[in-house]
Enzyme design. Structure first.
Site, PDB file in Angstrom:
ATOM      1  N   GLU A  16      22.088  43.754 -37.571  1.00 36.99           N
ATOM      2  CA  GLU A  16      21.175  42.672 -37.980  1.00 36.99           C
ATOM      3  C   GLU A  16      21.613  42.213 -39.371  1.00 36.99           C
ATOM      4  O   GLU A  16      21.451  42.961 -40.341  1.00 36.99           O
ATOM      5  CB  GLU A  16      19.730  43.205 -38.090  1.00 36.99           C
ATOM      6  CG  GLU A  16      19.127  43.694 -36.793  1.00 36.99           C
ATOM      7  CD  GLU A  16      18.643  42.576 -35.895  1.00 36.99           C
ATOM      8  OE1 GLU A  16      18.718  41.397 -36.302  1.00 36.99           O
ATOM      9  OE2 GLU A  16      18.208  42.882 -34.784  1.00 36.99           O
ATOM     10  N   CYS A  24      15.758  37.499 -44.843  1.00 35.84           N
ATOM     11  CA  CYS A  24      16.889  37.152 -43.959  1.00 35.84           C
ATOM     12  C   CYS A  24      16.541  35.951 -43.100  1.00 35.84           C
ATOM     13  O   CYS A  24      17.402  35.129 -42.816  1.00 35.84           O
ATOM     14  CB  CYS A  24      17.279  38.349 -43.100  1.00 35.84           C
ATOM     15  SG  CYS A  24      15.923  39.021 -42.143  1.00 35.84           S
TER      16      CYS A  24
HETATM   17  P1  NDP Z   1      23.928  45.516 -47.870  1.00 34.03           P
HETATM   18  O1  NDP Z   1      24.790  45.089 -46.742  1.00 34.03           O
HETATM   19  O2  NDP Z   1      24.482  45.529 -49.227  1.00 34.03           O
HETATM   20  O3  NDP Z   1      23.351  46.978 -47.606  1.00 34.03           O
HETATM   21  C1  NDP Z   1      22.615  47.324 -46.461  1.00 34.03           C
HETATM   22  C2  NDP Z   1      22.631  48.827 -46.302  1.00 34.03           C
HETATM   23  O4  NDP Z   1      23.963  49.258 -45.970  1.00 34.03           O
HETATM   24  C3  NDP Z   1      22.242  49.582 -47.570  1.00 34.03           C
HETATM   25  O5  NDP Z   1      21.505  50.724 -47.220  1.00 34.03           O
HETATM   26  C4  NDP Z   1      23.598  49.952 -48.137  1.00 34.03           C
HETATM   27  O6  NDP Z   1      23.556  51.040 -49.000  1.00 34.03           O
HETATM   28  C5  NDP Z   1      24.349  50.293 -46.870  1.00 34.03           C
HETATM   29  N1  NDP Z   1      25.796  50.285 -46.992  1.00 34.03           N
HETATM   30  C6  NDP Z   1      26.572  49.735 -47.962  1.00 34.03           C
HETATM   31  N2  NDP Z   1      27.881  49.941 -47.690  1.00 34.03           N
HETATM   32  C7  NDP Z   1      27.945  50.634 -46.539  1.00 34.03           C
HETATM   33  C8  NDP Z   1      29.013  51.123 -45.723  1.00 34.03           C
HETATM   34  N3  NDP Z   1      30.282  50.949 -46.037  1.00 34.03           N
HETATM   35  N4  NDP Z   1      28.707  51.790 -44.588  1.00 34.03           N
HETATM   36  C9  NDP Z   1      27.419  51.959 -44.212  1.00 34.03           C
HETATM   37  N5  NDP Z   1      26.366  51.520 -44.949  1.00 34.03           N
HETATM   38  C10 NDP Z   1      26.619  50.857 -46.090  1.00 34.03           C
HETATM   39  O7  NDP Z   1      22.628  44.581 -47.754  1.00 34.03           O
HETATM   40  P2  NDP Z   1      21.406  44.495 -48.746  1.00 34.03           P
HETATM   41  O8  NDP Z   1      20.734  45.804 -48.874  1.00 34.03           O
HETATM   42  O9  NDP Z   1      21.878  43.806 -49.981  1.00 34.03           O
HETATM   43  O10 NDP Z   1      20.413  43.537 -47.943  1.00 34.03           O
HETATM   44  C11 NDP Z   1      20.474  42.150 -47.991  1.00 34.03           C
HETATM   45  C12 NDP Z   1      21.104  41.590 -46.740  1.00 34.03           C
HETATM   46  O11 NDP Z   1      20.404  42.048 -45.609  1.00 34.03           O
HETATM   47  C13 NDP Z   1      21.026  40.087 -46.675  1.00 34.03           C
HETATM   48  O12 NDP Z   1      22.246  39.552 -46.223  1.00 34.03           O
HETATM   49  C14 NDP Z   1      19.944  39.839 -45.641  1.00 34.03           C
HETATM   50  O13 NDP Z   1      20.042  38.601 -45.007  1.00 34.03           O
HETATM   51  C15 NDP Z   1      20.145  40.984 -44.715  1.00 34.03           C
HETATM   52  N6  NDP Z   1      18.955  41.257 -43.935  1.00 34.03           N
HETATM   53  C16 NDP Z   1      18.981  41.010 -42.587  1.00 34.03           C
HETATM   54  C17 NDP Z   1      17.846  41.199 -41.827  1.00 34.03           C
HETATM   55  C18 NDP Z   1      17.865  40.983 -40.348  1.00 34.03           C
HETATM   56  O14 NDP Z   1      16.986  41.499 -39.681  1.00 34.03           O
HETATM   57  N7  NDP Z   1      18.811  40.272 -39.775  1.00 34.03           N
HETATM   58  C19 NDP Z   1      16.596  41.639 -42.432  1.00 34.03           C
HETATM   59  C20 NDP Z   1      16.674  41.888 -43.831  1.00 34.03           C
HETATM   60  C21 NDP Z   1      17.831  41.695 -44.546  1.00 34.03           C
HETATM   61  P3  NDP Z   1      23.395  50.761 -50.580  1.00 34.03           P
HETATM   62  O15 NDP Z   1      22.171  49.918 -50.753  1.00 34.03           O
HETATM   63  O16 NDP Z   1      23.227  52.105 -51.112  1.00 34.03           O
HETATM   64  O17 NDP Z   1      24.648  50.045 -50.986  1.00 34.03           O
END
Ligand code: NDP
Length: 504
Positions: free
Chosen positions: A250, A284
């Protein structure tokens, strides 16, 4: 490390020097509000192993007992709504009522998932068809085992719970890796669940940075449900491909709102402002672009400006908008606004000075150059790009040109559903905004760069279970073509049967 919404990494000041723990900060003040372990791959694997044992136990409890426990958890969440809303506020900075609203949705989804799981997933009969009339055919949806849930920070309870609640209801155990910005929300959810399921760590927590998430993908979990940016989603998918671990992805969006010439303009303006600016635009399925039919564009812009100008960001619980939770995102918003204005766009509300870290005041832009970042990339701030179109069909066409396809909105008195069906989006709201996220029966997810797979609804339950098909022989038939003992006439008889029944 911390990340921008586009997935770029940058140093995280809050990490302790020994790197065995990290701090969670209040984005309004920079104050430390919690300290959490920085789990490495070995620790993640241990947590997953315990969850595997827990998952077997949980699956064996059956639907009725799981529903009982999930209902108890829901009651606990209802009682703890203000406490958990406080944790959400302290880690994201969002206004208290927005955090409460987020939890109201969580609770309703949990209720739906727990109630519907048995009906949707239990073993059921299906027709066995003309060729296998002597077979009883059934299908049931069995849990995967352990589901790894990786969540973002913008709706730190609602978003991951779209996976967690449905995965648990389907009979899986869950290892949850919250965003490094919101580990406290994860801790609260997991601790409260353990109050009603004390026997085993059926819902477990792992905390840390992106590396911890990557370790979870490689840990041998049976499915990964990822919500976050498209860039990270691709990394997650690549990691999961190593072990053929199924993934639900997502990701972000660049959702459009179409305003037709016969739309209720006040309602459309209200929806555009709420959809684009609530949660300071960090949604999002937030509205980022508006396509308004030329004939009503001036009036619509007036109404939008009137409403957006009144909104005040701030750190107090009653502010309209909170801060930008992830510090590096402020620079993304600044770049989008600056580039658009430098390229000839006009600000109807706000402007370059609206970006005042950690807050961003509302910005409404018109005449944004086609192809500029503000028009095509996810801004994730309280900004709207409003574009004039000849008619609503052109609006739909332009909305469909982007790479994302998460949600969409149409305001039209006469053609709402017709236009909505033409949008390349996983979810559409007609004459309201974001409503689909609050309907538990509706699947939630996108297409294109917004990802694939679905949370919520019956599809959301099935996303966390694998179908197991079964046939049982009810009686032997004289004509069995699937045997070396078949007679010469058997296949001919079967061909005759298929000609008769399927030949027309
Ligand atoms: P990120 O992609 O930066 O992070 C999401 C999660 O992935 C965090 O827990 C992060 O950890 C983790 N992560 C980072 N790198 C890795 C990796 N290499 N492998 C596995 N996990 C990893 O997103 P954000 O937290 O900044 O969220 C914002 C984004 O989420 C926006 O693009 C938004 O549109 C989207 N979003 C989508 C939704 C949907 O339902 N479609 C709903 C809500 C948000 P850490 O934070 O520790 O880096």
């Amino acid at each position: 490390m911390t990340r921008t919404a586009s997935g770029e990494a940058e140093p995280m000041a809050a990490a302790s020097s020994a790197q065995t723990t990290f701090d969670s900060l209040d984005p309004r003040t920079g104050e430390v509000v919690g300290r959490y372990p920085l789990h490495d791959a070995t620790e993640v694997n241990e947590i997953v192993e315990s969850a595997r044992v827990a998952g077997r136990w949980w699956a064996e409890l059956g639907f009725a007992e799981r529903k009982k426990r999930l209902d108890q958890w829901r009651a606990l969440l209802v009682r703890g709504i203000d406490e958990l809303a406080g944790v959400i506020c302290s880690e994201t900075g969002k206004p208290l009522d927005d955090a409460r609203l987020e939890l109201v949705l969580v609770i309703d989804h949990l209720h739906w998932a727990a109630n519907k799981a048995e009906k949707v997933l239990r073993r059921r009969k299906v027709g066995s068809g003309v060729l296998m009339a002597n077979q009883a055919a059934t299908v049931e949806y069995v849990p995967f085992g352990v589901v790894g849930v990786i969540g973002p920070w913008n709706y730190p309870a609602f978003t991951p719970m779209g996976s967690i609640a449905y995965a648990l209801a389907a009979g899986n155990s869950v290892v949850f890796k919250p965003s490094e910005l919101t580990p406290g929300v994860g801790r609260w959810l997991v601790d409260s669940f353990a109050e009603v399921v004390p026997e085993h760590p059926v819902l477990a927590l792992t905390t840390g940075f992106g590396e911890t998430g990557a370790a979870l993908c490689a840990s041998g979990v049976d499915k990964v449900a990822f919500t976050g940016s498209t860039a990270t989603g691709k990394r997650v998918m690549a990691a999961c491909s190593e072990t053929l671990t199924p993934v639900l992805v997502e990701c972000g969006g660049k959702d459009a709102l179409i305003v037709d010439s016969d739309a209720d303009l006040k309602a459309a303006a209200e929806a555009a402002v709420w959809g684009g600016m609530s949660n300071a635009g960090q949604t999002c399925i937030g509205v980022e672009r508006v396509f308004v039919v030329e004939a009503v564009a001036d009036r619509f812009l007036e109404l939008v400006a009137e409403r957006a100008k009144k909104l005040r960001p701030g750190g107090e619980p009653g502010a309209d908008l909170g801060p930008i939770t992830m510090p590096s995102q402020v620079e993304v918003i600044r770049r989008h606004v600056d580039e658009a204005l430098d390229g000839g766009a006009r600000a109807v509300v706000g402007g370059k000075d609206s970006v005042r870290p950690p807050f961003v005041e509302p910005v409404v832009l018109v005449d944004v150059p086609a192809g500029s970042a503000a028009a095509v990339d996810e801004t994730f701030g309280p900004t709207l790009v409003v574009e004039r179109v000849r008619d609503a069909d052109e609006g739909v066409e332009r909305a469909n040109q982007g790479n994302y396809g998460l949600g969409g909105t149409v305001f039209s008195r006469s053609r709402g559903v017709e236009l909505g069906r033409k949008l390349r989006a996983g979810m559409v709201a007609v004459n309201s905004v974001i409503a689909f996220a609050a309907v538990p029966a509706l699947p939630f997810g996108g297409v294109g760069d917004s990802g694939f797979g679905r949370i919520h609804g019956e599809d959301g339950l099935r996303e966390f279970a694998r179908p197991q098909s079964m046939t049982r022989t009810k009686f032997r038939i004289p004509l069995n073509p699937m045997s070396f003992a078949r007679s010469k006439g058997t296949v001919r008889a079967v061909v005759r049967l298929i000609r008769l029944t399927r030949g027309r």
